[in-house]
Scaffold this motif. Structure first.
Motif, PDB file in Angstrom:
ATOM      1  N   UNK A  23      -3.822  -2.460  17.879  1.00  0.00           N
ATOM      2  CA  UNK A  23      -5.127  -2.042  18.387  1.00  0.00           C
ATOM      3  C   UNK A  23      -6.127  -3.192  18.510  1.00  0.00           C
ATOM      4  N   UNK A  24      -7.178  -2.923  19.288  1.00  0.00           N
ATOM      5  CA  UNK A  24      -8.239  -3.900  19.538  1.00  0.00           C
ATOM      6  C   UNK A  24      -8.962  -4.256  18.247  1.00  0.00           C
ATOM      7  N   UNK A  25      -9.446  -5.487  18.205  1.00  0.00           N
ATOM      8  CA  UNK A  25     -10.257  -5.988  17.091  1.00  0.00           C
ATOM      9  C   UNK A  25      -9.561  -5.931  15.741  1.00  0.00           C
ATOM     10  N   UNK A  26      -8.247  -5.915  15.743  1.00  0.00           N
ATOM     11  CA  UNK A  26      -7.486  -5.931  14.502  1.00  0.00           C
ATOM     12  C   UNK A  26      -7.060  -7.369  14.222  1.00  0.00           C
ATOM     13  N   UNK A  27      -7.196  -7.780  12.981  1.00  0.00           N
ATOM     14  CA  UNK A  27      -6.912  -9.160  12.595  1.00  0.00           C
ATOM     15  C   UNK A  27      -5.853  -9.184  11.503  1.00  0.00           C
ATOM     16  N   UNK A  28      -4.930 -10.126  11.630  1.00  0.00           N
ATOM     17  CA  UNK A  28      -3.993 -10.407  10.546  1.00  0.00           C
ATOM     18  C   UNK A  28      -4.096 -11.883  10.216  1.00  0.00           C
ATOM     19  N   UNK A  29      -4.386 -12.173   8.959  1.00  0.00           N
ATOM     20  CA  UNK A  29      -4.396 -13.548   8.474  1.00  0.00           C
ATOM     21  C   UNK A  29      -3.458 -13.646   7.284  1.00  0.00           C
ATOM     22  N   UNK A  30      -2.485 -14.536   7.384  1.00  0.00           N
ATOM     23  CA  UNK A  30      -1.543 -14.807   6.304  1.00  0.00           C
ATOM     24  C   UNK A  30      -1.706 -16.265   5.911  1.00  0.00           C
ATOM     25  N   UNK A  31      -1.957 -16.517   4.640  1.00  0.00           N
ATOM     26  CA  UNK A  31      -2.141 -17.878   4.164  1.00  0.00           C
ATOM     27  C   UNK A  31      -1.307 -18.068   2.906  1.00  0.00           C
ATOM     28  N   UNK A  32      -0.350 -18.978   2.957  1.00  0.00           N
ATOM     29  CA  UNK A  32       0.544 -19.271   1.825  1.00  0.00           C
ATOM     30  C   UNK A  32       1.308 -18.023   1.381  1.00  0.00           C
ATOM     31  N   UNK A  33       1.813 -17.275   2.352  1.00  0.00           N
ATOM     32  CA  UNK A  33       2.607 -16.074   2.083  1.00  0.00           C
ATOM     33  C   UNK A  33       4.075 -16.411   2.337  1.00  0.00           C
ATOM     34  N   UNK A  34       4.949 -16.004   1.416  1.00  0.00           N
ATOM     35  CA  UNK A  34       6.392 -16.220   1.573  1.00  0.00           C
ATOM     36  C   UNK A  34       7.069 -14.869   1.784  1.00  0.00           C
ATOM     37  N   UNK A  35       7.821 -14.751   2.867  1.00  0.00           N
ATOM     38  CA  UNK A  35       8.649 -13.572   3.126  1.00  0.00           C
ATOM     39  C   UNK A  35      10.076 -14.000   2.830  1.00  0.00           C
ATOM     40  N   UNK A  36      10.703 -13.410   1.833  1.00  0.00           N
ATOM     41  CA  UNK A  36      12.033 -13.867   1.439  1.00  0.00           C
ATOM     42  C   UNK A  36      12.921 -12.702   1.005  1.00  0.00           C
ATOM     43  N   UNK A  37      14.255 -12.921   1.178  1.00  0.00           N
ATOM     44  CA  UNK A  37      15.267 -11.928   0.795  1.00  0.00           C
ATOM     45  C   UNK A  37      15.002 -10.567   1.438  1.00  0.00           C
ATOM     46  N   UNK A  38      14.930 -10.562   2.764  1.00  0.00           N
ATOM     47  CA  UNK A  38      14.645  -9.338   3.510  1.00  0.00           C
ATOM     48  C   UNK A  38      15.816  -9.039   4.434  1.00  0.00           C
TER      49      UNK A  38
END
Length: 146
Positions: A67-82
């Motif tokens: 959707x409009x005006x939706x923000x995602x900010x990821x800083x120093x995030x680890x996605x692992x073992x998925x």
């Protein structure tokens, strides 16, 4: 948020969020767009955390943004073992759907990720090309994604 972040008493290690599905049954994901969803102008910011699973097979994204005006900010995030196996169409571990406004990813790690079924990718961006979309990805690593 890390306990006491920014103080001398802050956690030294990365906090962890484990998504537990307890097996490969799909019923828990029915009607869900993502394990974590941000829609209708929500600003989702995640800092300094490791996101992992109990090794159950997921059919939906870990993070879903729409959707409009939706923000995602990821800083120093680890996605692992998925492990992910979309059942109807390709999905991302992070899925940005039509008309999102802004994506910011700094110093993140995507590693030890297995994608089966209808396929997918670590970060999937879908845009209708009629609306603007800003994305910044810097200092991010992609390791051992199959």
């Amino acid at each position: 948020m890390k306990q006491l972040y920014g103080t001398v008493s802050a956690m030294n290690r990365q906090a962890q969020l484990m998504i537990k599905k307890d097996g490969d049954m799909q019923s828990i994901e029915i009607g869900q767009q993502g394990c974590i969803s941000a829609i209708e102008g929500l600003q989702l910011r995640i800092y300094g955390i490791k996101i992992t699973t109990d090794q159950s097979l997921l059919t939906i994204p870990i993070i879903f943004i729409q959707d409009f005006n939706t923000l995602l900010e990821l800083n120093a995030v680890a996605f692992t073992r998925i492990k992910q196996s979309p059942t109807t169409e390709a999905k991302g571990i992070v899925q940005i759907s039509d008309n999102s406004t802004e994506l910011i990813i700094y110093d993140c790690i995507f590693e030890d990720i297995t994608i089966e079924g209808h396929g997918g990718i670590a970060i999937r961006i879908e845009n209708d090309q009629e609306n603007s979309f800003d994305a910044t990805i810097e200092g991010t690593q992609f390791n051992n994604i199959n």
